[in-house]
Write an enzyme that holds these catalytic residues in place. Structure first.
Site, PDB file in Angstrom:
ATOM      1  N   GLY A   1      -3.178  38.727 -10.297  1.00 31.37           N
ATOM      2  CA  GLY A   1      -1.947  38.993  -9.552  1.00 31.37           C
ATOM      3  C   GLY A   1      -1.261  40.230 -10.100  1.00 31.37           C
ATOM      4  O   GLY A   1      -1.292  40.482 -11.294  1.00 31.37           O
TER       5      GLY A   1
ATOM      6  N   ASP B   1       3.863  35.634 -16.000  1.00 29.65           N
ATOM      7  CA  ASP B   1       3.962  34.263 -16.545  1.00 29.65           C
ATOM      8  C   ASP B   1       4.126  34.240 -18.064  1.00 29.65           C
ATOM      9  O   ASP B   1       4.530  33.226 -18.614  1.00 29.65           O
ATOM     10  CB  ASP B   1       2.697  33.452 -16.190  1.00 29.65           C
ATOM     11  CG  ASP B   1       2.462  33.376 -14.693  1.00 29.65           C
ATOM     12  OD1 ASP B   1       3.420  33.595 -13.931  1.00 29.65           O
ATOM     13  OD2 ASP B   1       1.313  33.110 -14.291  1.00 29.65           O
TER      14      ASP B   1
ATOM     15  N   HIS C   1       7.275  35.676  -4.549  1.00 33.97           N
ATOM     16  CA  HIS C   1       6.700  36.955  -4.971  1.00 33.97           C
ATOM     17  C   HIS C   1       7.721  38.066  -5.209  1.00 33.97           C
ATOM     18  O   HIS C   1       7.341  39.150  -5.661  1.00 33.97           O
ATOM     19  CB  HIS C   1       5.634  37.404  -3.960  1.00 33.97           C
ATOM     20  CG  HIS C   1       4.408  36.529  -4.025  1.00 33.97           C
ATOM     21  ND1 HIS C   1       4.374  35.306  -3.426  1.00 33.97           N
ATOM     22  CD2 HIS C   1       3.224  36.696  -4.649  1.00 33.97           C
ATOM     23  CE1 HIS C   1       3.186  34.738  -3.667  1.00 33.97           C
ATOM     24  NE2 HIS C   1       2.483  35.561  -4.412  1.00 33.97           N
TER      25      HIS C   1
HETATM   26  O1  F6P Z   1       0.067  34.424 -12.337  1.00 35.13           O
HETATM   27  C1  F6P Z   1       1.072  35.081 -11.650  1.00 35.13           C
HETATM   28  C2  F6P Z   1       1.528  34.265 -10.456  1.00 35.13           C
HETATM   29  O2  F6P Z   1       2.568  34.975  -9.822  1.00 35.13           O
HETATM   30  C3  F6P Z   1       1.961  32.830 -10.784  1.00 35.13           C
HETATM   31  O3  F6P Z   1       3.222  32.759 -11.360  1.00 35.13           O
HETATM   32  C4  F6P Z   1       1.845  32.207  -9.421  1.00 35.13           C
HETATM   33  O4  F6P Z   1       1.634  30.814  -9.498  1.00 35.13           O
HETATM   34  C5  F6P Z   1       0.633  32.895  -8.840  1.00 35.13           C
HETATM   35  O5  F6P Z   1       0.476  34.118  -9.537  1.00 35.13           O
HETATM   36  C6  F6P Z   1       0.738  33.181  -7.368  1.00 35.13           C
HETATM   37  O6  F6P Z   1      -0.459  33.742  -6.953  1.00 35.13           O
HETATM   38  P1  F6P Z   1      -0.700  34.375  -5.516  1.00 35.13           P
HETATM   39  O7  F6P Z   1      -0.147  35.777  -5.542  1.00 35.13           O
HETATM   40  O8  F6P Z   1      -2.178  34.364  -5.352  1.00 35.13           O
HETATM   41  O9  F6P Z   1       0.035  33.524  -4.526  1.00 35.13           O
END
Ligand code: F6P
Length: 365
Positions: free
Chosen positions: A15, A144, A289
């Protein structure tokens, strides 16, 4: 491995988060200016090595990107070369395409690779290093802050800013309407974002994965405040928080072996339960996000730049299978194995939790 490094590859995987571009810029500038190396940009994480999306990047390409969010190289948290998804007769199947990655590395004359990513990325880097002897150096990123071996990852501070400022905004409207405001933040299985933003924003209750909560105790904390004349409360919930004896709240299960579970929804669950138990009007905000977007904070720009510079120094010194890390005020290196195999979690009996409890913050315990 060649004796002399002439050309390095760089990729961003997993991510995205603020500060990726700052690392890329530092890598490119250090490699070219300081060591006369060539830099190859690998697009979309490990996917670029599977699908041969590699091209040279120069200083001109990184001009002006320091304050920009996202990554100019693109990223993906799905392309795992050891478990790569293909469709066979319309059905998903997961195969090992790591040989393809090796061919792309050889075809492009890449002598070493800098991988900027979180635990999934560092685990893959470790596997390429151990199984194929590919000279890999990792740079720890993630909002995180859950990566082992380093005090902090870049991206965390920027996410913390978004979460804290959001709590501040919810504070005033909660107070005006005498409401309970629940705010769900990211973090997966680690409660760092919730804990730190909760303390920085003055959250009255903080729920994190490391401390399973009892909803009755959350309600009690809120009612205690009402008795003191505080007719509003702020409840900061980490997406991975779970009730004692319960499970995490799952938004969706997907056919992605790296991250099959998408978390989400605990904020609404907790909000409904608080309203039922306390009778107080409750509203829920899911930050999502927003925590990953936008310009990196000055702290993250600085940390990302230090990491990028030190990653190139490790490459030049031939120190592979390592990840740059921060310990106290120093940039050090740790083994990729230490980073990948020891996720960092909030200590329920640690100083930060103790302090918050002393100040009256509830954890639902
Ligand atoms: O690991 C970073 C993160 O933003 C987490 O906090 C969250 O659970 C996950 O990625 C969300 O992922 P995606 O962008 O695939 O929805």
């Amino acid at each position: 491995m060649k004796n002399k490094i002439k050309r390095i590859g760089v990729l961003t995987a997993g991510g995205d988060c603020p500060g990726l571009n700052a690392v890329i810029r530092a890598v490119v500038k250090t490699a070219i200016n300081e060591h006369g190396l060539e830099v190859m940009g690998i697009r979309d994480g490990f996917g670029g090595l599977i699908n041969k999306k590699v091209s040279q990047i120069t200083e001109k390409d990184v001009s002006g990107i320091l304050p920009r969010g996202g990554t100019i190289l693109g990223t993906s948290n799905r392309d795992n070369p050891f478990k790569y998804k293909i469709l066979k007769d319309g059905k998903p199947e997961f195969i090992d395409v790591s040989e393809q990655v090796i061919k792309t590395i050889e075809y492009n004359d890449i002598d070493a690779i800098i991988t900027i990513g979180g635990d999934g990325t560092q685990t893959m880097s470790l596997e390429f290093y151990e199984r194929y002897g590919i000279p890999m150096v990792g740079v720890p990123k993630t909002i995180d802050n859950d990566l082992g071996g380093t005090d902090v990852t870049f991206g965390f501070d920027s996410a913390l800013q978004v979460a804290t400022f959001s709590i501040d905004k919810l504070h005033s409207t909660a107070e005006s309407h005498h409401r309970v405001m629940v705010i769900e933040v990211m973090g997966r299985d680690a409660g760092w974002i919730a804990l730190h933003s909760g303390i920085a924003g003055g959250g009255d209750v903080i729920l994190i994965p490391e401390i399973p909560y009892k909803i009755e105790n959350v309600a009690k904390s809120i009612e205690k405040r009402v008795k003191k004349g505080k007719r509003f409360s702020l409840v900061v919930v980490s997406e991975g928080a779970k009730a004692e004896g319960g499970e995490v709240v799952v938004k969706k299960i997907v056919d992605d072996p790296s991250m099959p579970i998408r978390l989400g929804g605990v904020g609404n669950k907790v909000g409904d339960e608080i309203e039922d138990l306390t009778g107080m009007e409750t509203r829920v905000t899911v930050l999502g996000h927003l925590q990953r977007g936008g310009s990196p904070s000055p702290f993250d720009r600085l940390l990302a730049t230090r990491f990028g510079y030190h990653a190139v120094e490790l490459v030049v010194k031939g120190k592979f299978g390592k990840m740059v890390a921060v310990r106290g005020n120093d940039i050090i290196d740790v083994s990729l194995a230490e980073a990948a195999r020891n996720p960092k979690r909030v200590k329920p009996d640690g100083d930060m939790v103790k302090m918050a409890v002393a100040l009256g913050t509830g954890f639902g315990m």
